[in-house]
Scaffold this active site. Structure first.
Site, PDB file in Angstrom:
ATOM      1  N   VAL A 104       1.277  -4.247   5.293  1.00  0.00           N
ATOM      2  CA  VAL A 104       2.545  -4.953   5.469  1.00  0.00           C
ATOM      3  C   VAL A 104       3.073  -4.745   6.888  1.00  0.00           C
ATOM      4  O   VAL A 104       3.550  -5.684   7.535  1.00  0.00           O
ATOM      5  CB  VAL A 104       3.583  -4.474   4.431  1.00  0.00           C
ATOM      6  CG1 VAL A 104       4.991  -4.968   4.783  1.00  0.00           C
ATOM      7  CG2 VAL A 104       3.196  -4.973   3.040  1.00  0.00           C
ATOM      8  N   GLU A 105       2.956  -3.534   7.405  1.00  0.00           N
ATOM      9  CA  GLU A 105       3.535  -3.237   8.714  1.00  0.00           C
ATOM     10  C   GLU A 105       2.834  -3.954   9.864  1.00  0.00           C
ATOM     11  O   GLU A 105       3.491  -4.573  10.705  1.00  0.00           O
ATOM     12  CB  GLU A 105       3.522  -1.720   8.969  1.00  0.00           C
ATOM     13  CG  GLU A 105       4.503  -0.934   8.117  1.00  0.00           C
ATOM     14  CD  GLU A 105       5.957  -1.201   8.485  1.00  0.00           C
ATOM     15  OE1 GLU A 105       6.229  -1.809   9.532  1.00  0.00           O
ATOM     16  OE2 GLU A 105       6.832  -0.805   7.690  1.00  0.00           O
ATOM     17  N   THR A 106       1.512  -3.851   9.917  1.00  0.00           N
ATOM     18  CA  THR A 106       0.816  -4.340  11.131  1.00  0.00           C
ATOM     19  C   THR A 106      -0.506  -5.054  10.852  1.00  0.00           C
ATOM     20  O   THR A 106      -1.281  -5.275  11.777  1.00  0.00           O
ATOM     21  CB  THR A 106       0.522  -3.165  12.092  1.00  0.00           C
ATOM     22  OG1 THR A 106      -0.330  -2.210  11.436  1.00  0.00           O
ATOM     23  CG2 THR A 106       1.793  -2.482  12.558  1.00  0.00           C
TER      24      THR A 106
END
Length: 319
Positions: A103-105
């Protein structure tokens, strides 16, 4: 024209940071004097227009999708040993760690192209009007960032990150790097920008320190009570686990057997779906721990469901 070198308040800020941290005053000022105001950063910090409806289904489709799942499968296969080691050491399941990084990167693909020095100085001295002022928080993070640069021998003007100043594979803010990041690959340094193994260990350590309970589910299915007053009482604490399973049931909620025997407290979490019926779950302490990473129930459920989707593909026979 957009530089902070000519801004008296920038020099005052540098003096304050040096005094509070023990950093060399001249070095601190040289760093901050190189920062430039970024209008894009100020604009991106603004909340969505008033009246914009939240929509879990739309939010989910941005993260639990084929590109991230394929990247997650490749990441899992390459780093399975580190994921399992982190799970054993910190008690955080491999799929949750994978979900956060996805989700983050997208597993290190999108770590941000803003100079962190510019971001944190802009949000310290020119936080946008029209939303609650968080400039004090960003001043603290600028201080943490400069300390981090000194500790790790980094050039402040060379470190890139998000429009909020988050850095590396797991998008840790500088203070979180200094408090929670770990050298999980054993090379003697913490590097969240280039070491996915350090990122794996750091995410697991962060969640463990924020209350993750080994062996607990993150959430359960739930059917809400029909009584509006009871529903409002259950929703009042939002994502904070506040009711025992028995209390939740006494207020008219229907829980599966696994939830009824859960040893901890639960939260009735409501996620809007625009004009459609909302999604409801009973969140545990582990769901709440994920929201310490990003204070959004939508984020937490996306992390969980992306991680589960990646794990299903990894374990699928014939894959």
């Amino acid at each position: 024209m957009n530089g902070y070198a000519q801004r008296p308040e920038a020099r005052v800020l540098a003096t304050q940071i040096a005094g509070e941290t023990g950093l060399d005053p001249d070095w601190t000022w040289r760093a901050i004097s190189q920062a430039r105001y970024r209008e894009t950063v100020a604009r991106l910090m603004m909340p969505p227009p008033a009246g914009t409806p939240k929509n879990w289904a739309a939010y989910r489709s941005r993260f639990v999708e084929p590109i991230r799942i394929r990247a997650g499968v490749a990441f899992w296969r390459q780093h399975e040993a580190a994921l399992q080691r982190a799970q054993s050491l910190y008690g955080v399941p491999a799929e949750v760690i994978a979900g956060v990084l996805g989700v983050e990167t997208i597993y290190g693909r999108q770590t941000g192209q803003f100079r962190v020095l510019d971001v944190l100085t802009t949000l310290s001295l020119d936080f946008p009007k029209g939303r609650s002022d968080r400039s004090a928080y960003f001043r603290s993070e600028l201080s943490e960032f400069l300390k981090l640069c000194q500790e790790q021998g980094l050039q402040p003007e060379a470190v890139l990150g998000s429009y909020a100043g988050a850095i590396g594979w797991p998008q840790f803010m500088p203070g979180s790097i200094r408090r929670h990041a770990v050298d999980f690959d054993g090379d003697g340094r913490i590097d969240l920008q280039r070491s996915p193994v350090d990122a794996i260990g750091s995410v697991a350590n962060y969640l463990a320190r924020h209350g993750w309970q080994s062996g607990w589910a993150s959430h359960f299915e739930v059917r809400a009570p029909e009584n509006r007053e009871a529903l409002d009482k259950l929703l009042a604490p939002d994502i904070v686990p506040s009711f025992s399973p028995q209390e939740m049931q006494s207020l008219g909620a229907t829980l599966p057997q696994a939830a009824q025997s859960h040893p901890g407290s639960l939260a009735l979490v409501l996620l809007q779906n625009g004009a459609a019926a909302p999604t409801l779950i009973a969140g545990t302490q582990n769901f709440y721990a994920i929201t310490r990473y990003n204070q959004s129930s939508y984020y937490a459920l996306a992390v969980i469901q992306l991680g589960e989707a990646v794990q299903r593909e990894v374990l699928r026979p014939g894959k």
